[in-house]
Write a protein that holds these residues in place. Structure first.
Motif, PDB file in Angstrom:
ATOM      1  N   GLY A 408       0.816  -1.209   0.000  1.00  0.00           N
ATOM      2  CA  GLY A 408       0.000   0.000   0.000  1.00  0.00           C
ATOM      3  C   GLY A 408       0.849   1.259   0.000  1.00  0.00           C
ATOM      4  N   LYS A 409       1.918   1.257   0.784  1.00  0.00           N
ATOM      5  CA  LYS A 409       2.821   2.426   0.826  1.00  0.00           C
ATOM      6  C   LYS A 409       3.519   2.630  -0.513  1.00  0.00           C
ATOM      7  N   THR A 410       3.924   1.530  -1.150  1.00  0.00           N
ATOM      8  CA  THR A 410       4.581   1.623  -2.457  1.00  0.00           C
ATOM      9  C   THR A 410       3.625   2.204  -3.490  1.00  0.00           C
ATOM     10  N   ILE A 411       2.378   1.704  -3.491  1.00  0.00           N
ATOM     11  CA  ILE A 411       1.382   2.180  -4.456  1.00  0.00           C
ATOM     12  C   ILE A 411       1.066   3.651  -4.219  1.00  0.00           C
ATOM     13  N   ALA A 412       0.833   4.014  -2.951  1.00  0.00           N
ATOM     14  CA  ALA A 412       0.524   5.398  -2.618  1.00  0.00           C
ATOM     15  C   ALA A 412       1.645   6.342  -3.040  1.00  0.00           C
TER      16      ALA A 412
END
Length: 416
Positions: A408-412
């Motif tokens: 999720g952090k990578t995508i965000a």
């Protein structure tokens, strides 16, 4: 779904030779006769569609006094190559591809809106029209619709499972009887496959993007990494290699259908593109919805649409508009494309023509009735790789909470 960059330079050279660099002249009005444009209309399509398109393209060329070339480009390279050559002022006049390309193509200035009347729009499946509408404008002419379903070997499993738990129980019994070697053929691979796992992800409560008040996907509301997605991946992990052994990285796009047609598993999660191989293998089969988790939401596969686009940098944009608006919208062409690659036609008249001879079409449409239109927003490009890798890791035994949180952090970060 991921795009490779191989062959861009070679294809760019081909595009320049075939269609020349696009000029900056004003686009002729839609009412102008396309014959006035003259020259050549260049269409890019993948191998299957190229053969089906050629006779119709030739007829269009003869009727309008122009040369039409349909050039085959590998589907996995098509989007990236098109954006690359378009940025250099070259490329085709018309390109065929998936609707979820739209956000990227619009963002890169590679396609123009298409001009269809309300009457023409009404001739298509409503979901298909919605899929090719971006920021309130129609950017493509849809010709086929697709979604995943459960394809079942009816000799091994006569009844369609109502839940994924029912499927697992049947698969385990068949394995114990040594009738199969795999419980379920759902492609994962070493890098994961967000498209194929999505029905189970949604049934377990996960989501990718929330929606705005008007129903559009909202890139600011990212679901990956939130509690719902972690809970969903915990359920997926329970089916993985350290759990039930139902989901495996050894089942990939290269062998999932072959494992099913080889009668090594009774259940295959795939789309209408798989049925030709299933029929060829002589498998007695049926098609039903992908089952969800007991007590969970209905499994919601992505609904995708294949579409014709008008290239913004094309040399013959008026001719391209004429082709997609008044030639692509005919049932004869839609049926020919269906025969080349059997996916449900988006044009209602074409669907009516073929569904009587292909009972699978209605079953796939029924299996997709709870489906979600595949997001076409640019932010979707940030999903595929991190989500897929997280899926593969969790199925392999990695901790769902930390793995999905990191994804999720990578995508965000990519979306920002």
């Amino acid at each position: 779904m991921r795009i490779r960059t191989a062959g861009v330079v070679a294809l760019f050279a081909l595009a320049l030779a075939a269609s020349g660099c696009g000029g900056d002249s004003d686009e002729p009005a839609a009412k102008d006769t396309p014959k006035a444009a003259g020259g050549k209309l260049v269409i890019w399509a993948d191998d299957k569609r190229t053969a089906a398109l050629k006779p119709f393209a030739e007829k269009f060329g003869q009727e309008n006094g122009v040369t039409v070339e349909v050039q085959a480009v590998p589907n996995e390279d098509l989007q990236n190559n098109f954006v690359t050559v378009s940025s250099q002022g070259g490329g085709p006049d018309v390109v065929i591809g998936a609707h979820d390309w739209i956000g990227n193509l619009v963002q890169n200035g590679a396609i123009d809106p298409v001009q269809l009347s309300d009457e023409q729009k009404a001739a298509f499946n409503e979901t298909a029209v919605k899929a090719v509408t971006f920021n309130g404008q129609l950017y493509g002419v849809p010709y086929a619709q697709e979604n995943l379903a459960l394809i079942r070997n009816t000799e091994l499993a006569p009844e369609a499972p109502k839940t994924i738990e029912d499927l697992v129980a049947t698969g385990k019994q068949l394995k114990a009887q040594k009738k199969v070697t795999e419980t379920l053929c759902l492609q994962v691979g070493q890098k994961g496959d967000a498209y194929h796992i999505y029905p189970l992800y949604t049934s377990a409560g996960g989501y990718l993007f929330g929606t705005t008040a008007n129903g559009d996907y909202d890139p600011k509301d990212l679901g990956v990494g939130k509690p719902e997605s972690i809970a969903a991946f915990k359920k997926i992990a329970a089916l993985g290699e350290k759990g039930e052994g139902v989901l495996k990285r050894s089942i990939a796009d290269t062998n999932s259908t072959a494992t099913f047609t080889g009668k090594k598993c009774a259940f295959l999660v795939s789309g209408p593109w798989a049925t030709a191989d299933v029929k060829k293998a002589g498998i007695k089969y049926d098609v039903s919805a992908v089952p969800g988790f007991a007590g969970g939401k209905a499994a919601a596969p992505f609904v995708g649409v294949q579409s014709f686009y008008v290239a913004a940098k094309g040399k013959n944009k008026a001719l391209a508009q004429e082709f997609v608006a008044n030639h692509v919208t005919t049932p004869d062409l839609a049926v020919a494309l269906y025969q080349a690659d059997p996916r449900p036609p988006a044009l209602t008249a074409a669907l009516d023509q073929v569904k009587s001879t292909d009972p699978d079409l209605a079953k796939f449409i029924e299996a997709g009735k709870n489906g979600q239109v595949l997001p076409a927003i640019p932010a979707m490009a940030a999903i595929w790789d991190p989500f897929g890798k997280a899926e593969a890791a969790v199925i392999g035994g990695a901790d769902p909470t930390s793995t999905v949180t990191a994804a999720g952090k990578t995508i965000a970060g990519s979306i920002k």
